[in-house]
Design a protein around this motif. Structure first.
Motif, short mmCIF file in Angstrom:
data_model
loop_
_atom_site.label_atom_id
_atom_site.label_comp_id
_atom_site.label_asym_id
_atom_site.label_seq_id
_atom_site.Cartn_x
_atom_site.Cartn_y
_atom_site.Cartn_z
N THR A 260 7.50 -4.24 3.20
CA THR A 260 7.27 -3.48 2.14
C THR A 260 5.92 -2.85 1.81
O THR A 260 5.84 -1.69 1.50
CB THR A 260 7.94 -3.97 0.95
OG1 THR A 260 9.27 -4.46 1.15
CG2 THR A 260 7.86 -3.19 -0.50
N TYR A 261 4.96 -3.51 2.05
CA TYR A 261 3.62 -3.53 1.89
C TYR A 261 3.03 -2.32 2.71
O TYR A 261 2.51 -1.33 2.30
CB TYR A 261 2.92 -4.75 1.97
CG TYR A 261 1.27 -4.41 1.69
CD1 TYR A 261 0.63 -4.11 0.49
CD2 TYR A 261 0.36 -4.24 2.86
CE1 TYR A 261 -0.81 -3.89 0.56
CE2 TYR A 261 -0.94 -4.05 2.91
CZ TYR A 261 -1.55 -3.90 1.51
OH TYR A 261 -2.94 -3.74 1.73
N VAL A 262 3.50 -2.48 3.88
CA VAL A 262 2.98 -1.65 5.10
C VAL A 262 3.64 -0.13 4.70
O VAL A 262 3.36 0.97 5.14
CB VAL A 262 3.08 -1.96 6.36
CG1 VAL A 262 2.25 -3.10 6.55
CG2 VAL A 262 4.55 -2.09 6.78
N LYS A 263 5.08 -0.15 4.08
CA LYS A 263 5.53 1.10 3.60
C LYS A 263 4.62 1.77 2.67
O LYS A 263 4.30 3.02 2.51
CB LYS A 263 7.19 1.00 3.16
CG LYS A 263 7.76 0.76 4.26
CD LYS A 263 9.26 0.60 3.80
CE LYS A 263 10.05 -0.02 4.92
NZ LYS A 263 11.56 -0.08 4.52
N GLU A 264 4.18 1.04 1.84
CA GLU A 264 3.24 1.44 0.54
C GLU A 264 2.09 1.89 1.02
O GLU A 264 1.30 2.87 0.45
CB GLU A 264 3.26 0.57 -0.63
CG GLU A 264 4.44 -0.07 -1.26
CD GLU A 264 5.20 1.27 -2.06
OE1 GLU A 264 4.34 1.86 -2.78
OE2 GLU A 264 6.30 1.50 -1.98
N GLU A 265 1.38 1.25 1.88
CA GLU A 265 0.10 1.49 2.62
C GLU A 265 0.08 1.45 4.02
O GLU A 265 -0.38 0.39 4.59
CB GLU A 265 -1.01 0.20 2.08
CG GLU A 265 -1.23 0.23 0.59
CD GLU A 265 -2.13 1.52 0.26
OE1 GLU A 265 -2.68 1.91 1.25
OE2 GLU A 265 -2.59 1.58 -1.07
N PRO A 266 0.62 2.53 4.62
CA PRO A 266 0.99 2.69 5.87
C PRO A 266 -0.51 2.68 6.94
O PRO A 266 -0.34 2.46 8.06
CB PRO A 266 1.60 4.00 6.17
CG PRO A 266 1.27 4.67 4.85
CD PRO A 266 0.98 3.61 3.73
N ASP A 267 -1.51 3.02 6.17
CA ASP A 267 -2.77 3.00 6.82
C ASP A 267 -3.82 1.67 6.88
O ASP A 267 -4.78 1.94 7.28
CB ASP A 267 -3.59 4.26 6.33
CG ASP A 267 -3.08 5.69 6.58
OD1 ASP A 267 -2.36 5.67 7.60
OD2 ASP A 267 -3.03 6.56 5.69
N ASP A 268 -3.20 0.77 6.02
CA ASP A 268 -3.80 -0.26 6.01
C ASP A 268 -3.69 -1.44 7.16
O ASP A 268 -2.63 -2.20 7.39
CB ASP A 268 -3.59 -1.01 4.48
CG ASP A 268 -4.52 -2.43 4.23
OD1 ASP A 268 -5.25 -2.77 5.16
OD2 ASP A 268 -3.98 -3.27 3.28
N ALA A 269 -4.58 -1.72 7.95
CA ALA A 269 -4.27 -2.56 9.12
C ALA A 269 -3.97 -3.92 8.92
O ALA A 269 -3.17 -4.60 9.63
CB ALA A 269 -5.60 -2.37 10.10
N ASN A 270 -4.65 -4.49 7.75
CA ASN A 270 -4.26 -6.10 7.29
C ASN A 270 -2.69 -6.32 7.36
O ASN A 270 -2.52 -7.21 7.53
CB ASN A 270 -5.03 -6.07 6.02
CG ASN A 270 -6.52 -6.13 6.22
OD1 ASN A 270 -6.99 -6.96 6.67
ND2 ASN A 270 -7.04 -4.91 5.64
N GLY A 271 -2.15 -5.18 6.72
CA GLY A 271 -0.52 -5.50 6.57
C GLY A 271 -0.27 -5.79 7.95
O GLY A 271 0.91 -6.51 8.26
N TYR A 272 -0.27 -5.03 8.96
CA TYR A 272 0.39 -5.14 10.24
C TYR A 272 -0.20 -6.66 10.88
O TYR A 272 0.51 -7.20 11.95
CB TYR A 272 0.00 -3.66 11.18
CG TYR A 272 0.33 -2.62 10.44
CD1 TYR A 272 1.98 -2.11 10.86
CD2 TYR A 272 -0.36 -1.63 9.73
CE1 TYR A 272 2.41 -1.04 10.22
CE2 TYR A 272 -0.09 -0.60 9.48
CZ TYR A 272 1.30 -0.24 9.47
OH TYR A 272 1.81 1.19 8.88
#
Length: 931
Positions: free
Chosen positions: A659-671
């Motif tokens: 869900t976080y990477v959907k909200e912040e698709p450009d944040d490498a930390n989520g991936y």
């Protein structure tokens, strides 16, 4: 009443679209930011009941800072816009244009009650294109005017049907009128004034009374000569019903605002806090100013507060002449409409009622409002103005010689107004264009200078913004907000000393506190932020933390419900290692606003500081219950679940990271964290995919690169790990564990002892006390048959770590081998160079010796696995560098292994994306990191 045809409806709609289609390209500007972008009541996650508990801007009606503007139905339409298009501004503007077209059609119906077909159409066309309406139509917050006008006109049109064919009362239209009035009032407060318009219509139009007739009837009743006529009694009954319903609506409205008037300052409305006669003279002068805007809308301005209109402080001020002329004209029109009963008088009477009654709430004559002049409040009064102009046009055109001239003038008027409206819409394209256009009209309004500065600040053009903020302080030296803006901009420019000076000037302009007495000075609540801003600035200096805390406490003493002060103080107390007090501060803030997801998030951070992860997770979950898309709560709650090590939490942690990477698709930390979860679950392909995604988004991502290399190493893909390690060391040449892993792979899989030696020596150059690198370098010496050097190296290593038994055992292995070689008469040091036959002979000896030592080597390897520093990697190997199988375990708690151990910079990068989280990830990093 003539029926409105489809051709007329299409004509009006087409004209509205032609004038306002370019408004669809405008964004959210000025008040739209507070009403739309910052208003949580628009979000589907906010309960619908909040719309009826909060004001127009999403502030609880009970709070002092509330503007007390209660318009829940208007906010509901914003919420519907958000449901379909979220924050796409074009959809909001499109609905405003449609509503304006609807108002024009209703207004045409209204005009048909009074004017003939062509004259009423002219009035409606003029209303459709009048430039004064751009603020109400192009400004999204102007929807309150549009909706209120629709129901106001609908209520009036319903009331006109309350008289039956036999002159009896028809109650259904009256009930409909009362209901529509209530709806209009819930769209905007001025909707209630339609009751007065209905009363005037009933008395002077429907019943045909004039003022002399009313006086004569009243005198006859008082003299006892005659009772009230039946028609008069019917009229009285209808009026009583309307008046009682109005009083009930007023009582409900007073209860909603909890009998409190909003707080306005002299910056919002200077005349409101002025003494007599300045206040009265200025407020009366504002009436001709508004009338002039209707007559000549050539210079329009989005903000008329502060110094836009200087106060009228003397009876000798020549502007008083405009006030006298205005009242004289109004009196003449009123006299004409009240004393005569012909149709022209009735038209003027209804036009005046539309001009005067809806304007009274915004006139400042009976109670102060938060503005001096606001063009949008002229939306309904302009209807009466358009009726007067159309009626005057009709009278002029009936004079033979002036007929063509009057039509020509009307055509020119409609055309110029339409062009002006179209061009004016472009001013609302952005905040910068809006406020710079306003400065062309008025350069004495500090608020306009401030707002241009804000627009430039939003573009990160701080140097230019500073010039506008400084000009605002010159225009209005006592403007607290301007000095706060200067301070904030200096801070953004990293000029802390100047920032502190500006904040101190703003603080000195605040009214003084009287000890023991409640702070009730009429200042804008947001001006108290000067204490917060100043404290936030000086707390960067660890020696001034107590001083910052004193400022927070001072702000709280001024306003005990100052939520932001509790939040900021809670952060400071955490920094001062006072988690219990920080917890109290956040709990106090939650008492004021328990529906604030950010507060529950901050409380969870305190729980982490207090070593209570289970309570922290509960509070993270409360934040997510209130806002399922709270980015930091999603990220850090998932992180907490992941670091708990419990397999039961893994699916939910994975869901939250997704869900976080959907909200912040450009944040490498989520991936990256998704990759770590996959590694925990031994899903290597999935882990590799997420790590690769993180590295693509953030080249040189230290943790992702190392753990990807580690993943390859654990999957017996050591050679695939080497290019990843090369990339890691290119960005981070001092990465110790990367160097160790690279050295291990080079020695055990590439047989490149020279490369391995270079890795371990580089580590020791950086950190001579690194036992692991020192030991592995000893292993390289052993592999190169430099037994004396290996022995000396292991002795030094044992001195560094005397309690490590595996080093002692490996030293014994080396010494035993040296003794065995000496007994066999073999040279201990390797031969330099040598023939090919010598090399073959040496290889055969090595093989023979290896078979003899296999039992010893095997035992050493087993011991190495347990110690994480020695391992048996091949039949030929006796001692070597760290075990791949142990690497992942070894990395637990290290900066490159988990997100809990991400660098401070990485965590701050995440934190910057959510300003409302208020820099709390430093605490997450410090508590969850074992570094």
């Amino acid at each position: 009443m003539a029926v409105v045809s489809w051709k007329e409806i299409c004509l009006l709609t087409g004209l509205v679209v032609g004038c306002y289609w370019n408004s669809l390209f405008c964004g959210f500007v000025f008040d739209d930011v507070s009403a739309i972008l910052d208003n949580k009541d628009l979000r589907p996650t906010t309960p619908l009941k909040n719309l009826f508990l909060n004001d127009f801007w999403g502030t609880p009606m009970s709070e002092e800072r509330s503007h007390k503007s209660y318009r829940p139905l208007t906010v509901l339409t914003f919420r519907l816009n958000y449901l379909f298009s979220e924050l796409s501004s074009s959809s909001y503007h499109l609905l405003n244009v449609v509503l304006h077209a609807v108002v024009c059609v209703f207004f045409l119906h209204f005009c048909r009650l009074l004017l003939d077909r062509s004259t009423s159409l002219i009035a409606a066309l003029l209303f459709a294109v009048h430039p004064i309406h751009t603020e109400a139509v192009t400004g999204v917050v102007g929807r309150a005017e549009l909706l209120s006008s629709i129901f106001l006109l609908a209520a009036f049109l319903a009331y006109t049907k309350s008289k039956g064919a036999d002159h009896s009362i028809v109650w259904t239209p009256i009930i409909s009128t009362v209901f529509l009035v209530a709806v209009a009032t819930l769209c905007k407060e001025q909707g209630i004034t339609v009751i007065g318009i209905c009363c005037i219509y009933e008395v002077f139009v429907a019943q045909g009374f004039t003022l002399p007739m009313l006086i004569d009837t009243l005198l006859q009743v008082l003299r006892g000569k005659d009772g009230f006529p039946y028609a008069v009694l019917q009229t009285l009954l209808k009026l009583i019903v309307l008046i009682i319903s109005t009083l009930l609506l007023v009582i409900v409205r007073v209860q909603v605002i909890q009998s409190q008037l909003p707080v306005f300052t002299r910056f919002d409305n200077p005349a409101a806090v002025s003494s007599t006669p300045t206040r009265q003279l200025t407020f009366n002068y504002l009436l001709p100013v508004n009338a002039w805007l209707l007559l000549n809308p050539s210079e329009l301005c989005c903000d008329w507060t502060m110094g836009t209109i200087p106060l009228v402080e003397s009876l000798l001020d020549p502007r008083n002449l405009a006030t006298v002329v205005f009242y004289a004209m109004l009196s003449l029109l009123a006299y004409h409409s009240l004393w005569y009963g012909h149709s022209s008088a009735k038209i003027v009477m209804m036009a005046l009622s539309l001009i005067v009654l809806p304007f009274i709430p915004a006139s400042n004559l009976f109670f102060p409002v938060g503005f001096v002049v606001a063009e949008r409040v002229l939306y309904v009064p302009s209807m009466g103005f358009c009726v007067l102009v159309a009626h005057g046009f009709k009278l002029l055109s009936q004079r033979g010689g002036l007929k063509k001239m009057s039509w020509l003038l009307m055509g020119v008027l409609l055309t110029t107004h339409a062009v002006k409206t179209f061009n004016r819409n472009w001013d609302w394209e952005s905040e910068y264009t809006l406020f710079t256009s306003a400065l062309k009209v008025n350069r004495n309004n500090a608020k306009l200078w401030n707002n241009v500065g804000h627009a430039l600040e939003n573009q990160n053009s701080y140097e230019r913004a500073l010039r506008y903020f400084l000009q605002a302080t010159r225009v209005q030296p006592d403007d607290i907000g301007a000095h706060m803006n200067v301070g904030r901009t200096y801070k953004n420019l990293n000029r802390s000393r100047e920032a502190e000076e500006a904040y101190l000037i703003a603080k000195s302009l605040m009214p003084q506190i009287i000890p023991g007495k409640k702070y009730a000075t009429r200042v804008a609540p947001n001006h108290l932020n000067v204490y917060i801003n100043l404290a936030n600035l000086i707390r960067a200096n660890d020696s001034r933390l107590e001083e910052a805390d004193q400022l927070y406490r001072q702000a709280i003493s001024m306003r005990p419900d100052f939520k932001q002060a509790y939040i900021s103080r809670g952060e400071l107390l955490l920094k001062m290692n006072k988690p219990s007090e920080a917890k109290d501060a956040y709990l106090r803030a939650l008492e004021l606003d328990h529906t604030n997801a950010d507060l529950w998030y901050n409380l969870a951070i305190v729980n982490i500081e207090m070593k209570d992860p289970s309570e922290a997770l509960r509070n993270f979950n409360r934040a997510l219950d209130l806002n399922p898309h709270h980015k930091l709560a999603l990220f850090n709650s998932a992180l907490l679940m992941q670091e708990s090590g419990e397999a039961k939490f893994r699916p939910e942690a994975n869901r939250r990271f997704l869900t976080y990477v959907k909200e912040e698709p450009d944040d490498a930390n989520g991936y990256f964290n998704l990759g770590m979860l996959a590694m925990d679950a031994n899903e290597n392909e999935e882990a590799e995919r997420w790590m690769r995604k993180a590295i693509r988004l953030q080249p040189g991502f230290r943790s992702a690169l190392f753990n990807l290399a580690l993943l390859y190493s654990q999957s017996q893909r050591e050679l695939d790990a080497l290019p990843v390690l090369e990339e890691l060391l290119r960005y981070h040449p001092e990465h110790v564990k990367g160097l160790i892993l690279k050295g291990d792979i080079l020695m055990n899989h590439r047989k490149d002892t020279r490369g391995a030696k270079a890795c371990f020596e580089r580590i020791l150059n950086m950190d001579p006390s690194n036992v692991q690198a020192k030991h592995n370098l000893c292993v390289v010496y052993f592999e190169e048959r430099e037994l004396e050097r290996a022995e000396h190296c292991l002795v030094e290593t044992l001195a560094m770590a005397p309690h490590e038994e595996y080093i002692r055992r490996h030293l014994a292995i080396v010494r035993n081998k040296m003794a065995a070689m000496s007994a066999a008469g073999q040279p201990i040091a390797p031969k330099e160079g040598g023939s090919e036959s010598d090399k073959q002979e040496q290889q055969q000896q090595d093989k023979q010796e290896e078979e003899e030592e296999q039992g010893v080597a095997s035992g050493a390897g087993e011991g190495a696995r347990k110690e994480k520093n020695m391992r048996k990697s091949s039949p030929k190997e006796s001692i070597s560098s760290q075990s791949h199988g142990q690497s992942k375990k070894l990395e637990a708690g290290q900066p490159d292994k988990r997100t809990k151990s991400k660098s401070t910079k990485e965590i701050k990068d995440i934190e910057k994306k959510r300003a409302a989280a208020l820099k709390r990830l430093e605490e997450i990093e410090r508590i969850l990191s074992s570094d």
